[in-house]
Write an enzyme that holds these catalytic residues in place. Sequence first.
Site, PDB file in Angstrom:
ATOM      1  N   LYS A 170       0.873  -1.181   0.000  1.00  0.00           N
ATOM      2  CA  LYS A 170       0.000   0.000   0.000  1.00  0.00           C
ATOM      3  C   LYS A 170       0.903   1.223   0.000  1.00  0.00           C
ATOM      4  CE  LYS A 170      -4.559   0.752   0.654  1.00  0.00           C
ATOM      5  NZ  LYS A 170      -5.729  -0.036   0.275  1.00  0.00           N
TER       6      LYS A 170
ATOM      7  N   GLY B  61     -20.717   6.534   5.323  1.00  0.00           N
ATOM      8  CA  GLY B  61     -19.825   6.850   4.213  1.00  0.00           C
ATOM      9  C   GLY B  61     -20.469   6.503   2.886  1.00  0.00           C
TER      10      GLY B  61
ATOM     11  N   GLY C 151     -19.539   7.305  -0.308  1.00  0.00           N
ATOM     12  CA  GLY C 151     -18.605   7.688  -1.377  1.00  0.00           C
ATOM     13  C   GLY C 151     -18.706   6.722  -2.535  1.00  0.00           C
ATOM     14  N   ASN C 152     -17.568   6.453  -3.163  1.00  0.00           N
ATOM     15  CA  ASN C 152     -17.558   5.592  -4.351  1.00  0.00           C
ATOM     16  C   ASN C 152     -18.151   4.215  -4.089  1.00  0.00           C
ATOM     17  OD1 ASN C 152     -16.339   7.309  -6.275  1.00  0.00           O
ATOM     18  ND2 ASN C 152     -14.402   7.078  -5.192  1.00  0.00           N
ATOM     19  N   VAL C 153     -17.777   3.619  -2.977  1.00  0.00           N
ATOM     20  CA  VAL C 153     -18.276   2.282  -2.665  1.00  0.00           C
ATOM     21  C   VAL C 153     -19.635   2.356  -1.976  1.00  0.00           C
ATOM     22  CG1 VAL C 153     -17.845   0.153  -1.383  1.00  0.00           C
ATOM     23  CG2 VAL C 153     -15.942   1.329  -2.503  1.00  0.00           C
TER      24      VAL C 153
ATOM     25  N   TYR D 160     -22.050   4.509  -1.951  1.00  0.00           N
ATOM     26  CA  TYR D 160     -23.214   4.880  -2.761  1.00  0.00           C
ATOM     27  C   TYR D 160     -23.658   3.710  -3.645  1.00  0.00           C
ATOM     28  CZ  TYR D 160     -26.452   7.335  -5.751  1.00  0.00           C
ATOM     29  OH  TYR D 160     -27.595   7.705  -6.415  1.00  0.00           O
TER      30      TYR D 160
HETATM   31  P1  NAD Z   1     -14.443   7.444  -0.847  1.00  0.00           P
HETATM   32  O1  NAD Z   1     -13.423   8.418  -0.381  1.00  0.00           O
HETATM   33  O2  NAD Z   1     -15.017   7.579  -2.203  1.00  0.00           O
HETATM   34  O3  NAD Z   1     -15.685   7.406   0.170  1.00  0.00           O
HETATM   35  C1  NAD Z   1     -15.551   7.516   1.529  1.00  0.00           C
HETATM   36  C2  NAD Z   1     -16.709   8.369   1.994  1.00  0.00           C
HETATM   37  O4  NAD Z   1     -16.708   8.404   3.408  1.00  0.00           O
HETATM   38  C3  NAD Z   1     -16.612   9.812   1.512  1.00  0.00           C
HETATM   39  O5  NAD Z   1     -17.843  10.182   0.928  1.00  0.00           O
HETATM   40  C4  NAD Z   1     -16.327  10.606   2.783  1.00  0.00           C
HETATM   41  O6  NAD Z   1     -16.916  11.894   2.758  1.00  0.00           O
HETATM   42  C5  NAD Z   1     -16.980   9.725   3.819  1.00  0.00           C
HETATM   43  N1  NAD Z   1     -16.464   9.883   5.176  1.00  0.00           N
HETATM   44  C6  NAD Z   1     -15.201  10.138   5.589  1.00  0.00           C
HETATM   45  N2  NAD Z   1     -15.144  10.204   6.930  1.00  0.00           N
HETATM   46  C7  NAD Z   1     -16.410   9.968   7.378  1.00  0.00           C
HETATM   47  C8  NAD Z   1     -17.013   9.877   8.636  1.00  0.00           C
HETATM   48  N3  NAD Z   1     -16.296  10.092   9.754  1.00  0.00           N
HETATM   49  N4  NAD Z   1     -18.334   9.603   8.713  1.00  0.00           N
HETATM   50  C9  NAD Z   1     -19.070   9.408   7.602  1.00  0.00           C
HETATM   51  N5  NAD Z   1     -18.562   9.501   6.363  1.00  0.00           N
HETATM   52  C10 NAD Z   1     -17.250   9.772   6.247  1.00  0.00           C
HETATM   53  O7  NAD Z   1     -13.794   6.010  -0.627  1.00  0.00           O
HETATM   54  P2  NAD Z   1     -14.320   4.638  -1.201  1.00  0.00           P
HETATM   55  O8  NAD Z   1     -13.533   4.304  -2.398  1.00  0.00           O
HETATM   56  O9  NAD Z   1     -15.806   4.664  -1.267  1.00  0.00           O
HETATM   57  O10 NAD Z   1     -13.848   3.651  -0.051  1.00  0.00           O
HETATM   58  C11 NAD Z   1     -14.584   3.560   1.164  1.00  0.00           C
HETATM   59  C12 NAD Z   1     -13.859   2.638   2.115  1.00  0.00           C
HETATM   60  O11 NAD Z   1     -13.732   1.344   1.517  1.00  0.00           O
HETATM   61  C13 NAD Z   1     -12.433   3.077   2.442  1.00  0.00           C
HETATM   62  O12 NAD Z   1     -12.137   2.695   3.771  1.00  0.00           O
HETATM   63  C14 NAD Z   1     -11.582   2.259   1.492  1.00  0.00           C
HETATM   64  O13 NAD Z   1     -10.273   2.048   1.984  1.00  0.00           O
HETATM   65  C15 NAD Z   1     -12.362   0.966   1.454  1.00  0.00           C
HETATM   66  N6  NAD Z   1     -12.150   0.200   0.246  1.00  0.00           N
HETATM   67  C16 NAD Z   1     -12.373   0.769  -0.975  1.00  0.00           C
HETATM   68  C17 NAD Z   1     -12.141   0.023  -2.130  1.00  0.00           C
HETATM   69  C18 NAD Z   1     -12.416   0.594  -3.493  1.00  0.00           C
HETATM   70  O14 NAD Z   1     -12.402  -0.159  -4.473  1.00  0.00           O
HETATM   71  N7  NAD Z   1     -12.702   1.886  -3.615  1.00  0.00           N
HETATM   72  C19 NAD Z   1     -11.672  -1.292  -2.037  1.00  0.00           C
HETATM   73  C20 NAD Z   1     -11.493  -1.857  -0.772  1.00  0.00           C
HETATM   74  C21 NAD Z   1     -11.712  -1.091   0.360  1.00  0.00           C
END
Ligand code: NAD
Length: 366
Positions: free
Chosen positions: A80, A185, A187-189, A191
């Site tokens: 990472k 949260g 975000g990308n995942v 939603y």
């Molecule tokens: P992202 O940044 O798109 O979404 C994260 C969301 O969480 C954001 O909308 C942010 O505003 C919100 N957030 C941050 N702090 C917060 C809090 N205290 N309370 C509520 N909301 C909060 O990230 P993502 O890609 O959606 O990933 C989400 C999680 O999943 C992360 O922990 C990431 O490491 C993990 N993850 C993601 C992937 C991937 O493919 N994107 C793969 C494995 C794990």
Amino acid sequence: MNVFSHPEFDNHEHLSFFCDPETGLKAIVAIHNTSRGPALGGCRMFPYTSDEEALRDVLRLSRGMTYKSALANLDLGGGKSVIIGDPRKDKTDALMQAMGRHLESLGGQYIAAEDSGTSVPDLKVMGQHTRHVAGIAARTGFDGKPSNGDPSPATAYGTFIGLQAAVQHKLGRTDLTGLKVAIQGIGNVGYRLAQHLKHAGAELWVYDIHEDNMRRAVEQLGAKPATAEDILYLPVDVVAPCAMGAVLNDDSIPQLRATIVAGAANNLLAHPRHDAMLQERGILYAPDFAINAGGIIDVFYERTGATPDTVRAHVERIGDTLTEIFNRSDRAARPTGAIANELAEERFQKHTAGAGLAPERLACAG
Ligand code: NAD
């Protein structure tokens, strides 16, 4: 700041600290274990308040990738990287290019993909200076829709499949109609997970620190808005943390009212002992590195030319893996996280160095 004696060090194979004063880049790359293949993992950009905080995060995340890829039976190691900075303020092309030069200097032992704070365009900018980036190739995605390489849709789908497996195991139901789910949260995942759940008939509660993200889920998916204080403690069936790690801790676990925790965020347990604490409370925990493996599965196949059906079938096996973990946990009366760790260790400790795919099979042309 300790490194070799750091509590999270866990025999990492390689750590590299990169500083580029011209662009302001300060980054750490951590390679935990390459026995199954080159280390592949996201590059996170976050406004860490100290170097120690960044080091701790990258070590924990990197180790988690070894376990995640092994559990998903991928020929990949765990690594990472973190960039210290606010992605909304500090991100520039020059900074990303400097990161790309650093990655190139590692010769493909580590391959970067998207993570919180970085996106496909950022990885493409890094890719101007290195072949060792992934998650950027435009192709037909696992769901038959056009994909720009972003692994989030596959992560969200895998999390949905895993959540279904947890519901079936704990509540004995396959129909999600009326299932109550709280998502932290959006975000990308988060939603996309909400979209799958909505489609399956679930009732949703959401909270995100960014008002616009929350409003989108409320307006477009009919989710109910929750608050920072109550999102984890609502009287729902499932809590799905999809924001940040360490939310399952001494304070939160006694207050949980859901009987299932199944979310995509990495490192959900603040400490390994919280695994047992959840089990003692009768809460079924879907280990984070098992349920959120969809993205790494998708990125793995990016360079192999696999068909969308192959990728989808592999992502769907997340449900079988979780069911195996839940069953073993019941039989042994031991927590699910411990069982998942053992399963992963069996898989990556069996491999000898160099047994996985060569780095060039996975590296992107930029
Ligand atoms: P992202 O940044 O798109 O979404 C994260 C969301 O969480 C954001 O909308 C942010 O505003 C919100 N957030 C941050 N702090 C917060 C809090 N205290 N309370 C509520 N909301 C909060 O990230 P993502 O890609 O959606 O990933 C989400 C999680 O999943 C992360 O922990 C990431 O490491 C993990 N993850 C993601 C992937 C991937 O493919 N994107 C793969 C494995 C794990």
